[in-house]
Scaffold this active site. Sequence first.
Site, short mmCIF file in Angstrom:
data_model
loop_
_atom_site.label_atom_id
_atom_site.label_comp_id
_atom_site.label_asym_id
_atom_site.label_seq_id
_atom_site.Cartn_x
_atom_site.Cartn_y
_atom_site.Cartn_z
N GLY A 86 0.81 -1.21 0.00
CA GLY A 86 0.00 0.00 0.00
C GLY A 86 0.84 1.27 0.00
O GLY A 86 0.52 2.24 -0.69
N GLY A 216 -2.21 -6.37 -0.07
CA GLY A 216 -2.58 -7.76 0.21
C GLY A 216 -2.81 -8.09 1.67
O GLY A 216 -3.75 -8.82 2.01
N HIS A 217 -1.96 -7.55 2.55
CA HIS A 217 -2.04 -8.02 3.95
C HIS A 217 -3.19 -7.41 4.73
O HIS A 217 -3.38 -7.75 5.90
CB HIS A 217 -0.71 -7.80 4.67
CG HIS A 217 -0.40 -6.38 5.04
ND1 HIS A 217 -0.52 -5.93 6.34
CD2 HIS A 217 0.03 -5.33 4.32
CE1 HIS A 217 -0.16 -4.65 6.38
NE2 HIS A 217 0.18 -4.26 5.17
N CYS A 341 1.49 2.84 13.07
CA CYS A 341 2.77 3.49 12.81
C CYS A 341 3.16 4.40 13.96
O CYS A 341 4.33 4.60 14.23
CB CYS A 341 2.71 4.30 11.53
SG CYS A 341 1.82 3.48 10.23
#
Length: 398
Positions: A86, A216-217, A341
């Site tokens: 991403g 994807g994750h 984050c």
Amino acid sequence: MARGKRVPLRQKGLILMRIYLDHAATTPTRREALEAMLPYFAEVYGNASSIHTEGRKARRAVEKARQQVAAAIGAEAREVYFTAGGSESDNWAIRGAAQPLWEQGKRHLITSRVEHPALLRTCEKMEKLGWQVTYLPVDAFGRVSPENVRQAIRPDTGLISVMAANNEVGTLQPVGEIGRIAHESGVLFHTDAVQAVGSIPVDVNDWNADLLSLSGHKFYGPKGVGALYVRRGVRMDPLIFGGEQEKGLRAGTENLPGIVGMGAALELAEKERPEEAARLTRLRTMLLDGLAAAFPDCQMNGHPEHRLPGNLNLRFPLVEGESLLMRLDLAGIAASAGSACSSGSMEVSHVLTAMGLSEDEARGSLRLSLGRENTEEDIARVVEILPAIVRELQELRS
Ligand SMILES: *Cc1c(COP(=O)(O)O)cnc(C)c1O
């Protein structure tokens, strides 16, 4: 991992089951995706650019995954470009589109104050390169007003980037309207749909998206693989230079197992989406009702209706989100305070402050993001454990 199966953790003679409520940060790779990937490490290992049999087998797998991804977002396969996730897709969307726009005399970008850091830091870089960037405000629910988007457009605006769904508070943006406004003015529209894809209906044509990021994750595929949708005819510069992979727009030997796993995971996520979204919404409501009953003064962050099915973001007065996280972890519950984050640091969430929360309110916020393997029993257990921990922390503070 099969639904309901969890890793037991032995602690003081008790078997403590972990409850993972941090699916907005990442999801476990689902068994079917893992199984689809396995042959592509050592059995089918060709370089998808090679013309021999091994290479052609790899190529076929990559193209099948491209179709799976395209089908999930209403795109054509040739409009899907594989990336390393991403963050890369967001970086590339802005930087790749900006160069051709600059050559056309465009100098202005529009985005929002609640975007993912991958987008915001890229926009800051664009400012250093001479672009002007408008960071649109959001309302108390975290929503961008389409009217504000319209008013921000100038003759030299080249690109608008507004995320489809927020990773911290789960708020869905009116991307359909924003895309229409962009196109009426001949401005390109990018949306970071990393949280949306696999969770809510995503259609690049309904949204008038020219560029769309996914990863994807976030939908039970592997980590380190993603895609950028680029509408046919949109001019892009590469971000990664080198070989001729991805039509010369993204160099580097394809992450074959990752791409295969992402395609398989997304096809399944789409098939299960209507039922799973309804189930997650039910669990989320159960969780909110249970916690609100124990804590009449806890409040939900984000929009009450326009939100991701699995995201619940709450604030508790007089509580430090970081301390809450650590206590929950000891009790077997994985959650998040604001974005993953920033949870390693003490910085307050830019999303919550953009929504008008005070620093203290932002610090007392907790994100519980539900997913496939969560059950009603998990929710019941969180409703049982969380209030006691919050009360204890509140007493320490007061
Ligand atoms: C996770 C996330 C990203 C970053 O994706 P990676 O694959 O982890 O680089 C970007 N945007 C949003 C909204 C996200 O939730």
